[in-house]
Every structure is written in structure tokens, then in C-alpha cells.
Design an enzyme around this catalytic site. Sequence first.
Site, PDB file in Angstrom:
ATOM      1  CG  ASP A 107      81.687   5.575  57.819  1.00 51.65           C
ATOM      2  OD1 ASP A 107      82.930   5.522  57.809  1.00 51.65           O
ATOM      3  OD2 ASP A 107      80.970   5.137  56.904  1.00 51.65           O
ATOM      4  CE1 TYR A 158      78.274   4.352  51.831  1.00 53.86           C
ATOM      5  CE2 TYR A 158      78.416   5.583  53.871  1.00 53.86           C
ATOM      6  CZ  TYR A 158      78.720   4.467  53.126  1.00 53.86           C
ATOM      7  OH  TYR A 158      79.475   3.479  53.684  1.00 53.86           O
ATOM      8  CE  LYS A 162      82.958   4.312  53.904  1.00 51.49           C
ATOM      9  NZ  LYS A 162      82.416   5.260  54.791  1.00 51.49           N
ATOM     10  CG  HIS A 166      83.707   3.650  49.477  1.00 50.68           C
ATOM     11  ND1 HIS A 166      82.566   4.405  49.519  1.00 50.68           N
ATOM     12  CD2 HIS A 166      83.397   2.503  50.128  1.00 50.68           C
ATOM     13  CE1 HIS A 166      81.613   3.750  50.156  1.00 50.68           C
ATOM     14  NE2 HIS A 166      82.096   2.589  50.536  1.00 50.68           N
TER      15      HIS A 166
END
Length: 179
Positions: free
Chosen positions: A42, A47, A72, A105
Site C-alpha cells: 500500500d 508518501y 492513492k 486518499h
Amino acid sequence: MKSITVRGITIPTLGLGTYQLTGPANVDLMTYALESGYRQLDTAQMYQNEEEVGRAIQQSSINREDIFLTTKVLPANLGKETFLPSVEESLKKLKVDQVDLLLVHWPNSSLPLEEYITELMKAQEKGYANHIGVSNFPIALIEATLNLGANIIANQVEYHLFLDQQKLLSTCRKNDIML
């Protein structure tokens, strides 16, 4: 490996969340996780590690088809002009043609829900994502998303003993959505 099935879609229950995993050492960590039995990764645009996740997948001996890959879309990329190009960039960084699950997200209150849910559905139609879903959506937005005709399979949220999400869980279960 245990898995869950939602609408005939089998998803490994054990997944590696890659938040804050950046840099070469973490590519090795993700590769090791895959070699050790993890079959779900994931990541997210937020990120800033999609390239590392892509390298880990390529570095591992596990076939891509055996890895359930989620990414996301960043809230800033939810607009009509930026959504699909940002997903294309994610796919390029991940070195894949398609992710297994593409999520919004976070909801973006400065944009109409219909705008970015429509773009999410377009991403699936274009083959960028096998399945679509949302993350951090409350009950009202889940219901509004479903009313727009989005066939979402997941709402990824924080859920544990100290954060009661029972009402949200009930809504998701009623609509055959994985929480």
C-alpha cells in the site's frame, strides 16, 4: 496467506503499508517483505515512495500478478485537469500498467465530489486500476459516492480499539465495501 473476498475479489489480509518508507534501504525492506510472504503493498502519491515500491516489486522474485498493489491520489491532484495525469505518473513510478486498487486518499472539500469521483471511475475505465475505492470518507460521502454510480470496493480508514468506527463499518458492510 489469509485473504478476504469482497464482491468476488480476493485481497490478501496481510499488507505492508509503506508510509515513511523511502530510500534504498526501504526498497530492500519491501523486497524482503514480499519474499517473506506479504502479498499486498500500500502506497500513495503523498508518501513520495512509489518509485521505491516499484523497484521492490521488480527486485522481488514474486510475480506481479501475485501482488495486490494499492496507491492513492493526493487531494491536490483530484481536479479534472490533474487527476488522470497524476495517476499516469504513479503508474510510471510504480513501473506497472495497472494497480489493483486506486483510492482517493482524502476527500477535497474545495472540489465537487462528482468531479473527482468521475475521474476515479475514468481511471478504472482506462484500465489504470482494476478496482477503485476511497480513503478517509465518512458515511455521508460514502453514500454520495455510491449515488454517483461509483463501484467502490474499499474505504481505507484508521480503525482500532481507540477509534470507534462501528457506524462506518456497518455502512460499508451494508454496501459490500471493505473497510
